[in-house]
Scaffold this motif. Structure first.
Motif, PDB file in Angstrom:
ATOM      1  N   UNK A 200       0.834  -1.207   0.000  1.00 25.97           N
ATOM      2  CA  UNK A 200       0.000   0.000   0.000  1.00 25.97           C
ATOM      3  C   UNK A 200       0.868   1.256   0.000  1.00 25.97           C
ATOM      4  N   UNK A 201       1.953   1.240   0.763  1.00 26.42           N
ATOM      5  CA  UNK A 201       2.850   2.401   0.802  1.00 26.42           C
ATOM      6  C   UNK A 201       3.416   2.698  -0.585  1.00 26.42           C
ATOM      7  N   UNK A 202       3.853   1.671  -1.278  1.00 26.15           N
ATOM      8  CA  UNK A 202       4.372   1.851  -2.637  1.00 26.15           C
ATOM      9  C   UNK A 202       3.287   2.424  -3.548  1.00 26.15           C
ATOM     10  N   UNK A 203       2.070   1.927  -3.384  1.00 21.84           N
ATOM     11  CA  UNK A 203       0.956   2.426  -4.202  1.00 21.84           C
ATOM     12  C   UNK A 203       0.697   3.901  -3.926  1.00 21.84           C
ATOM     13  N   UNK A 204       0.683   4.289  -2.654  1.00 23.40           N
ATOM     14  CA  UNK A 204       0.457   5.698  -2.312  1.00 23.40           C
ATOM     15  C   UNK A 204       1.512   6.586  -2.973  1.00 23.40           C
ATOM     16  N   UNK A 205       2.776   6.205  -2.808  1.00 16.05           N
ATOM     17  CA  UNK A 205       3.864   7.031  -3.329  1.00 16.05           C
ATOM     18  C   UNK A 205       3.832   7.109  -4.854  1.00 16.05           C
ATOM     19  N   UNK A 206       3.490   6.010  -5.494  1.00 13.53           N
ATOM     20  CA  UNK A 206       3.399   6.013  -6.954  1.00 13.53           C
ATOM     21  C   UNK A 206       2.277   6.926  -7.435  1.00 13.53           C
ATOM     22  N   UNK A 207       1.125   6.835  -6.792  1.00 14.42           N
ATOM     23  CA  UNK A 207      -0.017   7.665  -7.188  1.00 14.42           C
ATOM     24  C   UNK A 207       0.298   9.142  -6.976  1.00 14.42           C
ATOM     25  N   UNK A 208       0.836   9.490  -5.815  1.00 15.01           N
ATOM     26  CA  UNK A 208       1.136  10.896  -5.527  1.00 15.01           C
ATOM     27  C   UNK A 208       2.197  11.444  -6.488  1.00 15.01           C
ATOM     28  N   UNK A 209       3.252  10.665  -6.718  1.00 20.75           N
ATOM     29  CA  UNK A 209       4.315  11.121  -7.611  1.00 20.75           C
ATOM     30  C   UNK A 209       3.796  11.268  -9.042  1.00 20.75           C
ATOM     31  N   UNK A 210       2.990  10.320  -9.469  1.00 20.38           N
ATOM     32  CA  UNK A 210       2.426  10.376 -10.820  1.00 20.38           C
ATOM     33  C   UNK A 210       1.545  11.605 -10.996  1.00 20.38           C
ATOM     34  N   UNK A 211       0.656  11.859 -10.038  1.00 19.88           N
ATOM     35  CA  UNK A 211      -0.225  13.020 -10.129  1.00 19.88           C
ATOM     36  C   UNK A 211       0.570  14.319 -10.098  1.00 19.88           C
ATOM     37  N   UNK A 212       1.543  14.409  -9.191  1.00 17.56           N
ATOM     38  CA  UNK A 212       2.332  15.643  -9.069  1.00 17.56           C
ATOM     39  C   UNK A 212       3.103  15.930 -10.352  1.00 17.56           C
ATOM     40  N   UNK A 213       3.757  14.911 -10.899  1.00 17.68           N
ATOM     41  CA  UNK A 213       4.545  15.121 -12.120  1.00 17.68           C
ATOM     42  C   UNK A 213       3.648  15.408 -13.324  1.00 17.68           C
ATOM     43  N   UNK A 214       2.489  14.774 -13.362  1.00 17.11           N
ATOM     44  CA  UNK A 214       1.553  14.974 -14.470  1.00 17.11           C
ATOM     45  C   UNK A 214       1.077  16.428 -14.516  1.00 17.11           C
ATOM     46  N   UNK A 215       0.654  16.947 -13.373  1.00 14.86           N
ATOM     47  CA  UNK A 215       0.151  18.320 -13.331  1.00 14.86           C
ATOM     48  C   UNK A 215       1.280  19.336 -13.488  1.00 14.86           C
ATOM     49  N   UNK A 216       2.431  19.020 -12.939  1.00 13.77           N
ATOM     50  CA  UNK A 216       3.554  19.952 -13.084  1.00 13.77           C
ATOM     51  C   UNK A 216       3.998  20.024 -14.543  1.00 13.77           C
ATOM     52  N   UNK A 217       4.020  18.896 -15.231  1.00 12.18           N
ATOM     53  CA  UNK A 217       4.423  18.873 -16.630  1.00 12.18           C
ATOM     54  C   UNK A 217       3.412  19.618 -17.506  1.00 12.18           C
ATOM     55  N   UNK A 218       2.127  19.426 -17.260  1.00  7.15           N
ATOM     56  CA  UNK A 218       1.106  20.156 -18.022  1.00  7.15           C
ATOM     57  C   UNK A 218       1.304  21.658 -17.878  1.00  7.15           C
ATOM     58  N   UNK A 219       1.579  22.100 -16.652  1.00  8.25           N
ATOM     59  CA  UNK A 219       1.683  23.527 -16.373  1.00  8.25           C
ATOM     60  C   UNK A 219       2.950  24.130 -16.966  1.00  8.25           C
ATOM     61  N   UNK A 220       4.098  23.476 -16.790  1.00  7.48           N
ATOM     62  CA  UNK A 220       5.362  24.054 -17.271  1.00  7.48           C
ATOM     63  C   UNK A 220       5.479  23.978 -18.796  1.00  7.48           C
ATOM     64  N   UNK A 221       4.931  22.929 -19.382  1.00 12.12           N
ATOM     65  CA  UNK A 221       4.937  22.863 -20.851  1.00 12.12           C
ATOM     66  C   UNK A 221       4.095  23.987 -21.456  1.00 12.12           C
ATOM     67  N   UNK A 222       3.044  24.359 -20.737  1.00 10.81           N
ATOM     68  CA  UNK A 222       2.171  25.422 -21.223  1.00 10.81           C
ATOM     69  C   UNK A 222       2.890  26.767 -21.222  1.00 10.81           C
ATOM     70  N   UNK A 223       3.894  26.933 -20.343  1.00  6.09           N
ATOM     71  CA  UNK A 223       4.687  28.165 -20.356  1.00  6.09           C
ATOM     72  C   UNK A 223       5.338  28.381 -21.711  1.00  6.09           C
ATOM     73  N   UNK A 224       5.730  27.285 -22.368  1.00  8.68           N
ATOM     74  CA  UNK A 224       6.426  27.380 -23.647  1.00  8.68           C
ATOM     75  C   UNK A 224       5.460  27.348 -24.828  1.00  8.68           C
ATOM     76  N   UNK A 225       4.458  26.464 -24.750  1.00  5.24           N
ATOM     77  CA  UNK A 225       3.587  26.260 -25.913  1.00  5.24           C
ATOM     78  C   UNK A 225       2.341  27.139 -25.906  1.00  5.24           C
TER      79      UNK A 225
END
Length: 459
Positions: A200-225
């Motif tokens: 469960x701990x691995x699942x929590x960390x994977x979900x949180x990291x995936x969501x954080x990186x997904x939203x951060x990438x959407x936002x920073x890529x938008x700065x350029x595009x």
């Protein structure tokens, strides 16, 4: 002219200049982190069990900030709130280092038996204690039935309520309590299995990291595009993201805090942990944006109107946290079931009553004082006073996390290892945050709603 453009009309990227005091600030935080972790390592040599509890306390403080920031970013998208666009990037930078917690949590994984006696509980429950010798049995008998105890100057350590019972009744009560605890642990044995726990701990960390990186990438890529599709995608994914977030933070709270006393339970505990994280995040967001604004790094993108709104959210989270905390306490007190009282007893009557003052201070300075202080509209619009209220909530969050974790270890006895773990883990996390600030714009300049955010005014 828009505040996102310079006099020449070229867009401003809101990056930290090379000569700014903020440039290289991450190295200072990293230095504090190394010193803190060195102190923590020394504490581990002295007392591994104390270190385990202190490390859990120190880890959750920065983790709660990252989790609260992830929630805040997704809420801004799902509500399509334009006012928060100018402060969203700072929250994104708070959530960006989420993957490092997969490394920072390793010492806790290695020290699980130090915190959770129920690990391997199945084996423990199956093993019957050895029969004591006649001499040991005689020494173990309470004073009321051990004629040698009084002559040797021993005093019975049994509760008065038990000592006053007839011997047969007392033994029956003790046996009933042990049997009931045995049944509770047996009922939870599947959920508390070590492999399932770590899975469960691995699942929590994977979900949180995936969501954080997904939203951060959407936002920073938008700065350029400047792609509007990124905003649309983030908004469409937010409902699923929030559902995953709600489930994972709830069960994380059950696993790592509720299970410190595995026979105690509270169905509202996950919401309680969430309320702590959301409140702490808003207080930190206020303080960080104020510091960046004072350095001139945010320009006029964050103004009094934005701080007024953040002040209202801070006040709202104080009320929500207070409601959840009181609901958990009141229902436990009203039912008056012994099994449900243990968690609060450990923070009031047990442990020699050493946690009483801290319990009372949380009630006073986590609710009453900031509630009346931040209620006024004028306070929310006077930035030094708003900063004072936010700082109070940051300090009280650290105190509260300590109060949640450490009574499971024993009486209140602050130690240098507590400070080392807090400074070490917070220093490593903030080094990652500040490093991200150097690499990215401090404002989401590519979001199409930024102009609307700059023109925002409170009613």
């Amino acid at each position: 002219m828009s505040t996102t453009k310079e006099a020449t009309g070229t867009p401003r990227d809101y990056r930290i200049p090379a000569k700014s005091p903020w440039a290289g600030a991450w190295k200072l935080c990293a230095g504090f982190g190394v010193v803190g972790l060195a102190i923590a390592a020394y504490g581990y040599k002295l007392d591994p069990q104390r270190f385990a509890f202190s490390y859990l306390f120190g880890l959750f403080v920065p983790l709660s900030l990252a989790l609260g920031s992830l929630f805040f970013v997704m809420v801004l998208y799902i509500t399509k709130a334009s006012w928060g666009i100018s402060v969203r990037r700072v929250a994104e930078l708070f959530m960006r280092p989420m993957p490092i917690f997969a490394i920072l949590v390793i010492p806790l994984v290695l020290l699980l038996p130090q915190m959770f006696p129920w690990l391997g509980a199945k084996t423990h429950l199956e093993i019957q204690p050895e029969k004591p010798t006649a001499a040991e049995a005689n020494e173990a008998r309470p004073q009321a039935e051990n004629p040698l105890a009084e002559s040797r100057g021993f005093e019975s350590k049994e509760p008065a309520a038990l000592r006053d019972l007839p011997v047969a009744n007392r033994k029956a009560m003790e046996h009933a309590e042990e049997h009931e605890e045995h049944e509770v642990m047996a009922h939870k044995s599947f959920y508390l299995d070590k492999r399932f726990f770590l899975g469960r701990l691995i699942f929590y960390l994977l979900v949180w990291s995936w969501l954080a990186q997904k939203y951060f990438r959407w936002s920073t890529e938008q700065d350029k595009t400047k792609a509007v599709e990124n905003t649309a995608a983030a908004q469409s994914f937010a409902p699923l993201g929030l559902i995953l977030f709600a489930l994972t933070i709830t069960f994380f709270g059950f696993d790592w805090f509720l299970s410190l006393n595995a026979t105690w339970y509270s169905t509202i505990f996950g919401v309680y942990i969430f309320a702590q994280s959301a409140l702490f995040q808003m207080a930190c967001l206020i303080l960080m944006t104020l510091a960046l604004r004072r350095s001139g790094l945010l320009g006029d993108t964050v103004n009094v109107e934005h701080y007024h709104d953040m002040g209202k959210l801070l006040f709202g989270w104080i009320v929500f946290w207070s409601y959840i905390s009181f609901a958990q306490f009141f229902l436990t007190w009203y039912s008056n079931i012994p099994d449900e009282l243990t968690w609060f007893h450990a923070r009031w009557h047990d442990n020699g009553g050493s946690w009483k003052f801290m319990s009372a201070s949380i009630v006073g300075f986590h609710f009453f004082v900031p509630f009346w202080f931040l209620m006024s509209r004028n306070i929310k619009r006077r930035l030094p006073l708003l900063a004072l209220g936010a700082l109070c909530m940051v300090v009280m969050h650290v105190v509260e996390v300590y109060w949640v974790v450490m009574p499971a270890y024993g009486p209140l006895s602050p130690s240098l290892v507590d400070v080392g773990c807090l400074i070490g883990l917070l220093g490593v996390y903030m080094a990652a945050v500040l490093r991200g600030m150097e690499e990215n714009s401090l404002v989401a300049v590519g979001d199409p709603r930024l102009e609307r955010s700059l023109e925002f005014e409170n009613a």
